[in-house]
Design an enzyme around this catalytic site. Structure first.
Site, mmCIF file in Angstrom:
data_model
loop_
_atom_site.group_PDB
_atom_site.id
_atom_site.type_symbol
_atom_site.label_atom_id
_atom_site.label_comp_id
_atom_site.label_asym_id
_atom_site.label_seq_id
_atom_site.Cartn_x
_atom_site.Cartn_y
_atom_site.Cartn_z
ATOM 1 N N SER A 83 0.842 -1.199 0.000
ATOM 2 C CA SER A 83 0.000 0.000 0.000
ATOM 3 C C SER A 83 0.872 1.242 0.000
ATOM 4 O O SER A 83 2.033 1.221 0.438
ATOM 5 C CB SER A 83 -0.920 0.028 1.222
ATOM 6 O OG SER A 83 -0.193 0.320 2.406
ATOM 7 N N SER A 118 -4.960 -6.001 -5.977
ATOM 8 C CA SER A 118 -6.226 -5.302 -5.782
ATOM 9 C C SER A 118 -6.721 -4.725 -7.108
ATOM 10 O O SER A 118 -7.927 -4.656 -7.352
ATOM 11 C CB SER A 118 -6.065 -4.187 -4.750
ATOM 12 O OG SER A 118 -5.039 -3.288 -5.133
ATOM 13 N N GLU A 119 -5.790 -4.311 -7.949
ATOM 14 C CA GLU A 119 -6.101 -3.831 -9.295
ATOM 15 C C GLU A 119 -5.098 -4.459 -10.260
ATOM 16 O O GLU A 119 -3.883 -4.255 -10.102
ATOM 17 C CB GLU A 119 -6.015 -2.307 -9.368
ATOM 18 C CG GLU A 119 -7.040 -1.598 -8.503
ATOM 19 C CD GLU A 119 -6.882 -0.087 -8.569
ATOM 20 O OE1 GLU A 119 -7.648 0.550 -9.322
ATOM 21 O OE2 GLU A 119 -5.984 0.451 -7.898
ATOM 22 N N TYR A 123 0.776 -4.067 -11.596
ATOM 23 C CA TYR A 123 2.068 -4.719 -11.434
ATOM 24 C C TYR A 123 2.757 -5.152 -12.725
ATOM 25 O O TYR A 123 3.879 -5.637 -12.677
ATOM 26 C CB TYR A 123 1.905 -5.923 -10.495
ATOM 27 C CG TYR A 123 1.583 -5.486 -9.086
ATOM 28 C CD1 TYR A 123 2.577 -5.047 -8.233
ATOM 29 C CD2 TYR A 123 0.260 -5.476 -8.626
ATOM 30 C CE1 TYR A 123 2.285 -4.609 -6.941
ATOM 31 C CE2 TYR A 123 -0.043 -5.050 -7.340
ATOM 32 C CZ TYR A 123 0.970 -4.621 -6.505
ATOM 33 O OH TYR A 123 0.674 -4.192 -5.243
ATOM 34 N N PHE A 409 -3.612 -14.244 -0.247
ATOM 35 C CA PHE A 409 -2.639 -13.974 0.808
ATOM 36 C C PHE A 409 -2.319 -12.484 0.826
ATOM 37 O O PHE A 409 -1.349 -12.032 1.233
ATOM 38 C CB PHE A 409 -1.370 -14.818 0.619
ATOM 39 C CG PHE A 409 -0.761 -14.760 -0.760
ATOM 40 C CD1 PHE A 409 0.147 -13.759 -1.081
ATOM 41 C CD2 PHE A 409 -1.096 -15.686 -1.740
ATOM 42 C CE1 PHE A 409 0.710 -13.693 -2.345
ATOM 43 C CE2 PHE A 409 -0.519 -15.637 -3.003
ATOM 44 C CZ PHE A 409 0.372 -14.644 -3.310
#
Length: 409
Positions: A83, A118-119, A123, A409
């Site tokens: 985050s 999360s999106e 990455y 995870f």
């Protein structure tokens, strides 16, 4: 702005995790779940970014081994809890954490890094490709029946307390983890994850229920689920939310799904994370009445191209030279000759001409056998230099069963 990126200390965990909660909406997790993540966090594999006394960035990595085609388990960093504070966006904090983390993973000697995003758009620029997908299935159980194989009626089903049956269920789980690529071999403590059952997260559904499948006194499968009663004008149409359905053979698997679809006062069975080639889809009587949606699951990053490609086997013989682009981890850049078959593989640096050119992101996407290199070539992300090399490599990288990540995870 001056920030400090450093390994997490135990006395910093509360502030570090609170920053993570704020980044994901600001709703504090229930105490039981928070304690679990506190226990599972590997401090020496976690970093925080600090602006003075304020934590403004978080990232961690669990110690996993991931099953790969051929049945081997490969050491992997399970990237997690990433985050950046909303006040510190677009200042290079995420890039600095990814830089630090991948350097560390290389130093740890782990050829893979994996994560759930999360999106999914985040990455790819760091070399991660979507290596596994998951299916969401919603069965109209008022209209759909399970076509059960021979032996299903020999399976005995029993309600049990989920906590009391945890050891037996974990033993079944451990016998299944090598049956597909993408499955996780975990350290002790993770068996607590599927038992999390905080009332505030049920949204009106029942406490966690558990049914085990037995044959000859042996536990051969289990399901954990919630029952959410619903009705309209006194007509019940409850919803079964299946969290786990795991079995050692087709008859036990069919018995569990048949049970879930036959529960009184319900008309829908939902499962949010199933393999995209789940045998369930060939057991249902009417696939059109089973809503199936597919999404990304585990993203895969080859940290050491040579070691990673040597760790798996190949469905058909392959001998190709890859020209690999990897600006973020330049030690992977260059040409690699992969030679392998179903018995093993070698992947070494070479000066020979390239047969295929691609980035490390495409290798991550194809690594576990889900996405075909031919599909990626059709999207313009793999280029064939030597005619025939694409078909050869695409077949070799395949898997008889699709990879699957059983839990996040």
């Amino acid at each position: 702005m001056t920030t400090d990126v450093r390994v997490l200390r135990q006395d910093e965990w509360e502030r570090w995790y609170a920053r993570l909660e704020v980044a994901f909406g600001g709703v504090a997790e229930p105490p039981q779940e928070r304690r679990l993540w506190d226990d599972l966090t590997e401090l020496d594999r976690s970093v925080g970014v600090w602006d003075g006394a304020d934590c403004v960035g978080t990232a961690g990595a669990f110690s996993f081994r991931v099953s790969v085609p051929g049945g081997a388990f490969v050491d992997a960093a399970g990237v997690t809890m990433v985050s950046v504070a909303a006040t510190h966006r677009r200042r290079g904090i995420l890039t600095s954490m990814m830089r630090r983390q991948l350097d560390d993973v290389r130093d740890w000697g782990e050829p893979l890094a994996v994560l759930t995003a999360s999106e999914p758009a985040i990455y790819g620029r760091f070399g991660y490709g979507i290596g596994t997908r998951q299916a969401y299935v919603s069965i109209d159980s008022s209209r759909v029946r399970i076509d059960a194989p021979a032996g299903t009626d020999d399976v005995r089903l029993r309600f049990v307390d989920a906590a009391e049956a945890a050891e037996r269920c974990e033993a079944v789980y451990l016998r299944t983890i090598g049956t597909r690529p993408g499955m996780l071999a975990r350290s002790p403590g993770w068996e607590r994850l599927p038992l999390l059952d905080e009332p505030e997260e049920r949204n009106g559904a029942s406490p966690l229920q558990c049914v085990v499948a037995e044959r000859g006194g042996e536990t051969v499968g289990f399901t954990r689920f919630h029952n959410k009663p619903e009705s309209e004008w006194a007509v019940p149409h409850g919803r079964i939310q299946a969290r786990d359905v795991t079995a050692l053979d087709p008859a036990a698997y069919a018995a569990l799904w048949r049970f879930l679809c036959d529960i009184d006062l319900t008309s829908t069975v939902e499962a949010r994370n199933r393999p995209v080639d789940d045998p369930l889809l060939s057991m249902v009587s009417d696939i059109r009445r089973c809503g199936v949606r597919v999404r990304d699951s585990m993203h895969v990053r080859l940290v050491d191209v040579g070691t990673a490609l040597e760790a798996r086997t190949y469905l058909t013989p392959v001998d190709v030279v890859f020209e690999v682009e990897d600006a973020f981890c330049p030690w992977n850049e260059g040409r690699w000759r992969l030679s392998g078959d179903a018995t093993g593989a070698s992947c070494k640096r070479t000066e020979e001409p390239a047969d295929l050119t691609l980035s490390v992101r495409e290798l991550g996407a194809a690594y576990l056998g889900d996405v075909s290199l031919a599909e990626l070539a059709g999207a313009g992300r793999v280029r064939e230099v030597r005619q025939g090399a694409l078909a050869e490599a695409a077949l070799a990288f395949g898997s008889p069963v699709k990879p699957w990540l059983q839990h996040g995870f």
